[in-house]
Design a protein around this motif. Structure first.
Motif, short mmCIF file in Angstrom:
data_model
loop_
_atom_site.label_atom_id
_atom_site.label_comp_id
_atom_site.label_asym_id
_atom_site.label_seq_id
_atom_site.Cartn_x
_atom_site.Cartn_y
_atom_site.Cartn_z
N LEU A 1 8.82 -9.10 -5.95
CA LEU A 1 8.40 -9.67 -4.66
C LEU A 1 6.91 -9.42 -4.44
O LEU A 1 6.16 -10.32 -4.06
N ALA A 2 6.49 -8.17 -4.68
CA ALA A 2 5.08 -7.80 -4.47
C ALA A 2 4.18 -8.60 -5.42
O ALA A 2 3.15 -9.13 -5.02
N PRO B 1 -2.01 1.47 5.07
CA PRO B 1 -2.21 0.03 4.95
C PRO B 1 -1.49 -0.53 3.74
O PRO B 1 -1.33 0.15 2.72
N GLY B 2 -1.07 -1.79 3.85
CA GLY B 2 -0.16 -2.36 2.86
C GLY B 2 -0.79 -2.81 1.56
O GLY B 2 -0.12 -2.84 0.53
N GLY B 3 -2.09 -3.16 1.60
CA GLY B 3 -2.72 -3.71 0.40
C GLY B 3 -2.59 -2.82 -0.83
O GLY B 3 -2.09 -3.27 -1.87
N PRO B 4 -3.00 -1.56 -0.72
CA PRO B 4 -2.90 -0.69 -1.90
C PRO B 4 -1.46 -0.51 -2.39
O PRO B 4 -1.22 -0.44 -3.60
N GLU B 5 -0.49 -0.51 -1.47
CA GLU B 5 0.93 -0.34 -1.84
C GLU B 5 1.42 -1.55 -2.63
O GLU B 5 2.10 -1.42 -3.65
N ILE B 6 1.07 -2.75 -2.15
CA ILE B 6 1.51 -3.97 -2.84
C ILE B 6 0.81 -4.07 -4.20
O ILE B 6 1.42 -4.41 -5.21
N PHE C 1 -1.50 -8.97 3.53
CA PHE C 1 -1.01 -7.85 2.72
C PHE C 1 -0.31 -6.81 3.62
O PHE C 1 0.77 -6.32 3.29
N ASP C 2 -0.95 -6.49 4.75
CA ASP C 2 -0.39 -5.45 5.63
C ASP C 2 0.94 -5.89 6.24
O ASP C 2 1.89 -5.11 6.32
#
Ligand code: KG4
Ligand code: ZN
Length: 351
Positions: A245-246, A178-183, A166-167
């Motif tokens: 994409l996400a 961190p990328g997880g919450p954004e995706i 995810f990150d």
């Protein structure tokens, strides 16, 4: 009934909590994420320094919020493995010093056992055995939970952990850390079927695929190629279809995790799947895994969102269970950057 104060400093949260068995009395989490965001990831030396500055105020705050004095605390615990060595040392030294000064037993705790116990905090009736799907920035594991301190790893990632994927993909898409919450947030607005992506299978020597192990590096490479192809078709400054994409990436990760967890629960007769680690906060995973498992007669338990990511309440909960079993750690205990869950009992002297 043990009242335990625990310190967690294995990565980038300085956390101190007090629990009475499975009841949280205070839970202080001082996140360093704003500092590390500047570098796009955790910088170990910076993490250690911030733990040093933050650990004593966090201990004082945890006692104050619980309304307890040291005489009401039965034991002190600290995460001792796995994690960043310099960061772990801060929590361990603080914990051992407090144990010595206040004449309390000390318990070292394995960070992943803490994530397993996060579910127990909100589900006091949950008992062993169960299956734990542990999905964090560093781990993607399916763990058979037999008893306090006794675990078997039935499946794991062969390369990147789910949270790491995810990150990395978030960074590729130009999203924050961190990328997880954004995706997770973007995926909710996108179409998960927009792009076909590989789920990552591990071949077995005798043919077929390993049913419980996962791999996310191929998915990450597929995302790199997909964004390059799309960019060649969609000229700048036209934006890429970010939400699709996400959603497609998240869908592939969620399907891969769900397939393995459900197969494992079914094959080993473990009817309860408890999910832990930062990726347990993912809304796509929560929905898809719950529905798929229910169709197979399995129940899935998730910790509340604030207990999915690193915290000390889960460490204290694991320590309280060890305390109840009479387990104690020697004050000579050190830290370990790596340690399989199968070796948890090496941390204790048993009665
Ligand atoms: O358990 P954790 O706080 O730290 C480790 O022990 O690694 O997990 C952090 C990981 C990060 O990779 C982060 O991107 C991921 O959990 N994460 C998420 C979500 N929230 C945090 N991944 C997917 N969806 C989320 N909502
Ligand atoms: Zn963690």
């Amino acid at each position: 009934m043990a009242t335990v104060l625990a310190i967690e400093t294995s990565c980038d949260e300085t956390a101190v909590a007090i629990v009475n068995n499975r009841q949280v009395l205070s839970n202080v989490v001082r996140s360093q994420v704003d500092t590390h965001r500047l570098y796009g990831g955790v910088v170990p030396e910076v993490a250690s320094r911030q733990h040093l500055e933050g650990v004593n105020p966090a201990i004082a705050q945890a006692l104050e919020e619980a309304g307890l004095g040291w005489d009401q605390v039965d034991a002190i615990a600290a995460t001792v493995a796995p994690g960043l060595v310099g960061a772990l040392l801060v929590g361990l030294m603080a914990g051992k010093s407090l144990a010595l000064v206040h004449n309390k037993p000390f318990l070292g705790v394995h960070h992943l056992e803490g994530h397993i116990y996060a579910t127990y905090l909100e589900q006091p009736a949950l008992e062993h055995p169960s299956l734990c799907l542990l999905v964090s920035g560093g781990h993607t594991s399916l763990i058979q939970v037999k008893a306090c301190g006794h675990y078997s790893t039935l499946g794991q990632t062969r390369d990147d952990a789910a949270g790491e994927a995810f990150d990395k993909v978030a960074r590729l898409l130009g999203l924050g850390y961190p990328g997880g919450p954004e995706i997770d947030r973007l995926a909710a607005q996108g179409n998960g079927q927009a792009f076909r992506l590989p789920e990552g299978q591990i071949s077995q020597p005798g043919g077929g695929y390993h049913p419980y192990d996962s791999s996310f590096s191929g998915l990450k490479t597929a995302m790199v190629r997909l964004t390059q192809t799309l960019r060649s078709q969609i000229p700048e400054p036209e934006p890429l279809p970010m939400a699709d994409l996400a959603a497609s990436f998240q869908g592939a990760v969620v399907r891969a995790l769900t397939k393995r967890a459900v197969a494992c629960g079914r094959d080993f007769g473990l009817e309860t799947i408890a999910v832990g680690g930062g990726v347990a906060a993912n809304r796509g995973l929560r929905q898809h895994l719950t529905a798929t498992a229910a169709a197979q007669g399995l129940r899935v338990l998730f910790p509340p969102l604030h207990l999915c990511t690193d915290n000390a309440a889960m460490i204290a909960c694991a320590a309280a269970d060890h305390w109840n079993q009479g387990h104690r750690s020697p004050l000579s205990l050190g830290v370990h950057s790596r340690m399989p869950l199968e070796r948890v009992m090496d941390l204790y002297e048993t009665p």
